[in-house]
Every structure is written in C-alpha cells, then in structure tokens.
Design a protein around this motif. Sequence first.
Motif, PDB file in Angstrom:
ATOM      1  N   ARG A 120      16.291  65.757  22.150  1.00  9.50           N
ATOM      2  CA  ARG A 120      15.218  65.633  21.723  1.00  9.50           C
ATOM      3  C   ARG A 120      15.903  64.780  20.498  1.00  9.50           C
ATOM      4  O   ARG A 120      14.912  63.995  19.180  1.00  9.50           O
ATOM      5  CB  ARG A 120      15.038  67.400  21.006  1.00  9.50           C
ATOM      6  CG  ARG A 120      14.112  67.667  22.177  1.00  9.50           C
ATOM      7  CD  ARG A 120      13.492  69.027  21.536  1.00  9.50           C
ATOM      8  NE  ARG A 120      14.490  70.220  21.707  1.00  9.50           N
ATOM      9  CZ  ARG A 120      15.060  71.631  21.610  1.00  9.50           C
ATOM     10  NH1 ARG A 120      13.485  72.327  21.075  1.00  9.50           N
ATOM     11  NH2 ARG A 120      15.605  71.688  20.974  1.00  9.50           N
ATOM     12  N   GLN A 166       7.960  69.650  27.868  1.00  4.76           N
ATOM     13  CA  GLN A 166       9.177  68.522  27.298  1.00  4.76           C
ATOM     14  C   GLN A 166       9.486  67.244  28.282  1.00  4.76           C
ATOM     15  O   GLN A 166       9.845  66.550  27.365  1.00  4.76           O
ATOM     16  CB  GLN A 166      10.265  69.436  26.966  1.00  4.76           C
ATOM     17  CG  GLN A 166      10.807  69.117  26.673  1.00  4.76           C
ATOM     18  CD  GLN A 166      10.818  69.238  24.661  1.00  4.76           C
ATOM     19  OE1 GLN A 166      11.084  70.248  24.089  1.00  4.76           O
ATOM     20  NE2 GLN A 166      10.837  68.296  24.466  1.00  4.76           N
ATOM     21  N   ASP A 169       7.612  63.995  26.851  1.00  5.08           N
ATOM     22  CA  ASP A 169       7.684  63.849  25.412  1.00  5.08           C
ATOM     23  C   ASP A 169       8.776  62.499  25.204  1.00  5.08           C
ATOM     24  O   ASP A 169       9.987  62.123  25.962  1.00  5.08           O
ATOM     25  CB  ASP A 169       8.899  64.823  24.261  1.00  5.08           C
ATOM     26  CG  ASP A 169       8.516  64.069  23.187  1.00  5.08           C
ATOM     27  OD1 ASP A 169       7.936  64.162  22.043  1.00  5.08           O
ATOM     28  OD2 ASP A 169      10.403  63.844  22.522  1.00  5.08           O
ATOM     29  N   THR A 171      10.532  61.061  23.115  1.00  2.00           N
ATOM     30  CA  THR A 171      11.635  60.700  22.313  1.00  2.00           C
ATOM     31  C   THR A 171      12.637  61.962  23.417  1.00  2.00           C
ATOM     32  O   THR A 171      13.772  60.973  22.502  1.00  2.00           O
ATOM     33  CB  THR A 171      11.558  61.677  20.518  1.00  2.00           C
ATOM     34  OG1 THR A 171      10.928  60.733  19.730  1.00  2.00           O
ATOM     35  CG2 THR A 171      12.908  61.120  19.979  1.00  2.00           C
ATOM     36  N   TRP A 172      12.336  62.605  24.330  1.00  7.37           N
ATOM     37  CA  TRP A 172      13.650  63.249  25.049  1.00  7.37           C
ATOM     38  C   TRP A 172      13.257  62.481  25.887  1.00  7.37           C
ATOM     39  O   TRP A 172      14.906  62.515  26.334  1.00  7.37           O
ATOM     40  CB  TRP A 172      12.457  64.558  25.547  1.00  7.37           C
ATOM     41  CG  TRP A 172      13.294  64.918  26.076  1.00  7.37           C
ATOM     42  CD1 TRP A 172      13.557  66.648  25.526  1.00  7.37           C
ATOM     43  CD2 TRP A 172      12.983  65.393  27.773  1.00  7.37           C
ATOM     44  NE1 TRP A 172      13.968  67.229  26.791  1.00  7.37           N
ATOM     45  CE2 TRP A 172      14.347  66.184  27.619  1.00  7.37           C
ATOM     46  CE3 TRP A 172      13.007  64.567  28.998  1.00  7.37           C
ATOM     47  CZ2 TRP A 172      14.767  66.840  28.982  1.00  7.37           C
ATOM     48  CZ3 TRP A 172      13.565  64.722  29.757  1.00  7.37           C
ATOM     49  CH2 TRP A 172      13.988  65.529  29.898  1.00  7.37           C
TER      50      TRP A 172
END
Length: 346
Positions: A120, A166, A169, A171-172
């Motif tokens: 993250r 998750q 995402d 950014t992940w």
Amino acid sequence: MAQPAESLGNVMNPDPAWVAKVSEPALEPDLPIVDPHHHLWQRADNDYLFHDLLADTRTGHNIVGTVFVDCHSMYRKDGPAELRCIGETEFANGVAAMSASGLYGNLRACAGIVGHVDLRLGEKAGDVFDAQIAAGNGRFKGIRHQTGWDADPGIRNSRNDPAPEQTRDLTWREGFRELAKRDLTFDAWLYHPQLSEIAELADAFPGTHIVLDHVGGPLGYAGYAGRHDEVRATWKRSMAELAKRPNIVVKLGGLGMAMGFFDFYRRPMPPGSPELAEAFRPWIETCIELFGVGRCMYESNFPVDKITSGYGVLWNAFKRISTGASAAEKQALFSGTATRVYRLAL
C-alpha cells in the motif's frame, strides 16, 4: 469431517503431547524434500523456533532445505513503521546462518526467506524491498502480503486488515510492480471467493511469479458451513482459470488449518498418514491435474498445520498421495519446483 458452523477463532494452539500420540517411520526416507512454507515465532503459549523446526524435520524424512514465510515475527519495535518488517528477515537470516554452520546436520533451514513489504506504500515500497534484500544476505526471495477478506463477519480476515479487492487497488499495484524489477516472488494468501483477483493480477504482471498458498484457501466454516460441495465446485472452476496463467504456481498444503473442512484436531487421537492422505487427496490431485507437477510444491505450513498432525505423518501423507508418480514427478513436487521458483542455493 465437516466443521460445525460456529466460529473457529478459538481453536487451540498445537498440542505436542497430542501430536506425539501418532508417529510413523518415514516412507521413501531418501527422497529429498524442500519444505517451501513454514514459520518461526515466539508467541504466548505457542513458540515455534529453530529447535522446534529441527525436532520436526528430524522425523525420518530427508528435509534438505526450507523456506521461511512471513508471519509478523520479530518485527522491529522502533524506527519507521514501513521498515519494521525488516526485523523478521534479520531474524530468519540468523536462523539460516545457524543452520548453514553445519552444526545441526545437513538441513539448510530458511534457505529462502519470504518476508513482507506493505504494498500500500505504492512506488515507495521499492526502498523497503531494497532494505529487505540487503538484510536477507542473498536469501530474501519475495514477499507475502495477505489479502484474505470475506464479507461474512464469521470469517477471520487477514492479520493486516485488508480492504475488499485489495489487489485491484492502483496504489497497491504500484507497489506490486516493484517486485518484477528485483526478480522477487509474491506469495498470495486469500480465500477461494477471491481467486479471480489473482487471475487478474497474473495477467497484469506476467513477469512476476505468483505462488498461491494453501491450495487457494477454500472456506468451509461460518456461512460456508454445510456448502462444501458447492465450495469445492466453485474452487475448482476458479483454479482451472488460474492454471491458464503460466506465472502462477500452487503450494499443496495448509489443509490442516481450521478452515472448516476437517476436524481432526478435535479428536482424541491425531490421524495417521493413510487417513490424512485420503482426506487431502481430492484437493491436491485436482491442483496437480490442473497445474502439473512443475507448478506445484508440497508444503508443511508448520506450525499452523500442527494442530492436525505431526510433521513426519504429514509428509508420509503427501508421499502416499504421490505413490503413482514417476521419480521425476516426485522430484518436482517435493523439491524441484520450490528450488526453481524460489531460486534456492542448496
């Protein structure tokens, strides 16, 4: 062997005295084994340190090397939050150095280290990767960022409290992109309803080895209790899709955890390897049929799976499942795939 519908969050830690009730001579004792998934930790009433691993690996099987996998162990107490995970790599590398001394036999414990980096952080994760590589002294091979999440409140979500979806995402994914730049692997631990996310991830990052832990995390408790046939069918369809992605490999194990399919740990006596092999066979054989031996590796997942059986009994069960395999196929399943994927020097 189905689990009751109640929460499994209060399952006891492994009981060494219970496990010791059943022991067996090792089948095919000369077959080299690389155990690609175990943990080491010191926790309240549940220590599993180097001497415990040594005791388990000295049960007659030819364990030549192991891979330590992230379990939030020995993180640094101080310093920047994103760098505290390096303490775990330093710890595992210390165990590896002890093992490499030869004082404990031929085993090369923690020959590979799969640590953690918080993806993250996005692109900034690259600096943490570099620090992990330095701490690993050539043994740091990749990370695990657990993303297990389910909408059912009875399901235990992963330790790092992931958000739904998750892995999608952006950014992940920026953080994930840093893996390929350093030729590092990614261990995926999530649950079977999320497997399509791993297919998408493999398509987006075809140059990164993705190692699917514990046959893909089939859930059989809480809202999934009483739906085992449905879960198995859904899981198999998802695994067939994953098998189309050549950069995905599968760890065959983790079925001894309290995930709702088996209740061996509730019994007065632990299972022997014939019973364990019969229980695990449908899951493991499906993975091998779909992915092939070159993309499958047996794992102990100790000490987590120690709630179900002893280490030696577990490897006997795996050997029973692979009785009909050729010598080359056994070499891949028990050591070759793990050695190649994690680039181990043994």
